[in-house]
Enzyme design. Structure first.
Site, mmCIF file in Angstrom:
data_model
loop_
_atom_site.group_PDB
_atom_site.id
_atom_site.type_symbol
_atom_site.label_atom_id
_atom_site.label_comp_id
_atom_site.label_asym_id
_atom_site.label_seq_id
_atom_site.Cartn_x
_atom_site.Cartn_y
_atom_site.Cartn_z
ATOM 1 N N TYR A 174 -9.545 7.230 -0.077
ATOM 2 C CA TYR A 174 -8.890 7.588 -1.391
ATOM 3 C C TYR A 174 -9.721 6.642 -2.039
ATOM 4 C CZ TYR A 174 -6.296 4.799 -4.735
ATOM 5 O OH TYR A 174 -6.029 4.480 -6.014
ATOM 6 N N LYS A 181 -12.342 7.261 -5.925
ATOM 7 C CA LYS A 181 -12.319 6.706 -7.142
ATOM 8 C C LYS A 181 -13.768 6.395 -7.649
ATOM 9 C CE LYS A 181 -7.674 6.562 -8.333
ATOM 10 N NZ LYS A 181 -7.900 7.299 -8.927
ATOM 11 N N SER A 209 -9.341 1.961 -9.854
ATOM 12 C CA SER A 209 -8.735 1.274 -9.217
ATOM 13 C C SER A 209 -9.611 0.070 -8.659
ATOM 14 C CB SER A 209 -8.132 1.522 -7.809
ATOM 15 O OG SER A 209 -7.984 1.136 -6.551
HETATM 16 N N1 UFG Z 1 2.154 -5.221 2.342
HETATM 17 C C1 UFG Z 1 2.768 -6.386 3.609
HETATM 18 N N2 UFG Z 1 3.729 -5.287 4.056
HETATM 19 C C2 UFG Z 1 4.226 -4.017 3.396
HETATM 20 C C3 UFG Z 1 3.022 -3.378 2.555
HETATM 21 C C4 UFG Z 1 2.778 -4.427 2.360
HETATM 22 O O1 UFG Z 1 2.658 -7.387 4.025
HETATM 23 O O2 UFG Z 1 5.520 -2.795 4.174
HETATM 24 C C5 UFG Z 1 0.866 -6.238 2.139
HETATM 25 C C6 UFG Z 1 -0.124 -5.647 2.189
HETATM 26 O O3 UFG Z 1 -1.008 -6.520 3.539
HETATM 27 C C7 UFG Z 1 -0.870 -6.231 1.133
HETATM 28 C C8 UFG Z 1 0.061 -6.342 -0.508
HETATM 29 O O4 UFG Z 1 0.704 -6.563 0.645
HETATM 30 O O5 UFG Z 1 -1.583 -7.748 0.654
HETATM 31 C C9 UFG Z 1 -0.385 -5.813 -0.907
HETATM 32 O O6 UFG Z 1 0.453 -4.173 -0.453
HETATM 33 P P1 UFG Z 1 -0.116 -3.552 -1.092
HETATM 34 O O7 UFG Z 1 -0.112 -2.017 -0.284
HETATM 35 O O8 UFG Z 1 1.098 -3.212 -1.819
HETATM 36 O O9 UFG Z 1 -1.507 -3.180 -2.530
HETATM 37 P P2 UFG Z 1 -2.918 -3.144 -2.286
HETATM 38 O O10 UFG Z 1 -3.411 -4.055 -2.172
HETATM 39 O O11 UFG Z 1 -3.492 -2.310 -0.190
HETATM 40 O O12 UFG Z 1 -3.566 -1.260 -2.169
HETATM 41 C C10 UFG Z 1 -2.724 -1.418 -3.591
HETATM 42 C C11 UFG Z 1 -2.996 0.516 -4.611
HETATM 43 C C12 UFG Z 1 -3.847 0.579 -3.686
HETATM 44 C C13 UFG Z 1 -5.244 -0.041 -4.609
HETATM 45 C C14 UFG Z 1 -5.411 -1.390 -4.035
HETATM 46 C C15 UFG Z 1 -6.523 -1.917 -4.792
HETATM 47 O O13 UFG Z 1 -1.890 0.511 -2.892
HETATM 48 O O14 UFG Z 1 -4.181 2.098 -4.302
HETATM 49 O O15 UFG Z 1 -3.840 -1.895 -4.387
HETATM 50 O O16 UFG Z 1 -6.785 -3.085 -4.623
HETATM 51 F F1 UFG Z 1 -6.071 0.820 -4.166
#
Ligand code: UFG
Length: 336
Positions: A148, A152, A124
């Site tokens: 987590y 990885k 990831s």
């Molecule tokens: N976000 C919101 N509201 C929400 C959920 C997310 O504003 O309800 C924002 C987050 O702050 C971020 C973006 O949307 O800016 C993406 O968030 P995600 O949770 O969808 O994804 P992440 O980038 O945080 O994490 C994902 C995977 C992880 C992985 C990571 C790698 O969930 O497993 O990408 O960068 F490790």
């Protein structure tokens, strides 16, 4: 000869099984259905028109997992199985280390016992922590900011050590950015149990009317519109990357590491707007505080995958949102 797909009933696993079967590979799936359902595999069979064996087994049940090796001629493994909720990993680190690392060790020991020399691992972009520079290349500094992510990073290290000790092993570490979208049939898609942590499943449920609004985590980041920027990639493009990784492993011994993203960054506001366009509904939101551990901006440099795997994402953000909506609107209660 078959590819053993651990976690093959999950979101990325099920889409990868479809692409493998379409590409002519035989597939054997091992999954405990903890965060998925056997119905997803029935749908994989329907889409591909091909049958395959499935084992309901936990990766920590080594004798159970061994049956998949005993009863089939496995020549490569794609390893998706594991826990993936960042927040839960902070609360239950031992569960994450036991499950993700313990499961991988069982798998690797069985691969040695049965002479299986190829493994593709579901890593990831989380291994880049909070990147100082974007786009991130495979050479960017690595760090873990939660258990987590540490699993990885540790598994990547374990696989590299095994490869160094066993030179005829081919290891491919695929660092996924943010997979979204669904198979165009609307039969497969992301179906998280409980309240979704990730943006797209949450946005989908707001569009369905299940939740009143999206909480946008932070509107004051130093980005184009103040919201977090990520590299969203269509899950079918990602699935194709696994087929290409097996091709690479057939030609190369050693450990290869590849970013799988699009190279483009979209903000939370841009994603909400693209989803509204795709579903024809309003998706209300409220800007709230930042989520701990979130990076302002993450997107990939994907040139290495293009050069060495002959792979590049071809589906854009509108197609990702359209396909995601097609799945959730046809399966509002998930895959049953
Ligand atoms: N976000 C919101 N509201 C929400 C959920 C997310 O504003 O309800 C924002 C987050 O702050 C971020 C973006 O949307 O800016 C993406 O968030 P995600 O949770 O969808 O994804 P992440 O980038 O945080 O994490 C994902 C995977 C992880 C992985 C990571 C790698 O969930 O497993 O990408 O960068 F490790």
């Amino acid at each position: 000869m078959a590819v053993l797909v651990t976690g093959g009933a999950g979101y990325i696993g099920s889409h990868t099984c479809v692409r493998l079967l379409e590409a002519g590979y035989d597939v054997v799936v091992a999954d405990n259905y903890y965060n998925s359902s056997p119905a997803a595999l029935e749908r994989v069979k329907k889409i591909s028109g091909r049958d395959f064996k499935t084992y309901e087994v936990d990766m920590l049940d080594k004798p159970g997992l061994e049956k998949a090796f005993e009863e089939n001629r496995i020549d490569s493994v794609i390893h998706f199985a594991g826990l993936k909720a960042v927040g839960e990993s902070v609360e239950k680190p031992l569960l994450y280390y036991r499950t993700n690392i313990g499961g991988t060790l069982n798998l690797l020991e069985l691969m040695v016992k049965y002479g299986v020399n190829t493994i593709v691992f579901s890593s990831s972009a989380t291994v880049y922590g909070i990147p100082e520079k974007v786009p991130v290349t495979e050479e960017s500094p690595l760090s873990a900011i939660n258990p987590y992510g540490m699993t990885k990073l540790n598994i990547e290290g374990i696989l590299r050590d095994c490869q160094a000790a066993q030179p005829d092993l081919s290891v491919v570490l695929l660092r996924y950015f943010n997979p979204i979208g669904s198979h165009k049939s609307g039969l497969l898609g992301e179906d998280p149990k409980g309240i979704p942590n990730n943006l797209l499943p949450y946005v989908s449920r707001v569009a369905l009317g299940i939740y009143p609004h999206v909480n946008v985590y932070g509107g004051d980041y130093p980005t184009k519109d103040g919201t977090g920027v990520r590299d969203y990639i269509h899950v079918v493009d990602l699935a194709e990357g696994h087929v290409k990784a097996l091709g690479w492993a057939a030609e190369n011994k050693g450990a290869g590491v590849f970013n799988l993203g699009t190279g483009e960054g979209y903000s939370v506001f841009e994603i909400i707007a693209a989803f509204e366009k795709a579903c024809g509904r309003r998706v209300p939101y409220q800007v709230t505080g930042r989520r701990a551990g979130d990076a302002p901006i993450v997107f990939a440099d994907c040139r290495k995958a293009k050069a060495e795997l002959d792979w590049a994402a071809v589906r854009g953000i509108d197609e990702m949102c359209r396909d995601a909506w097609n799945f959730v609107s046809k399966n509002p209660e998930g895959i049953k």
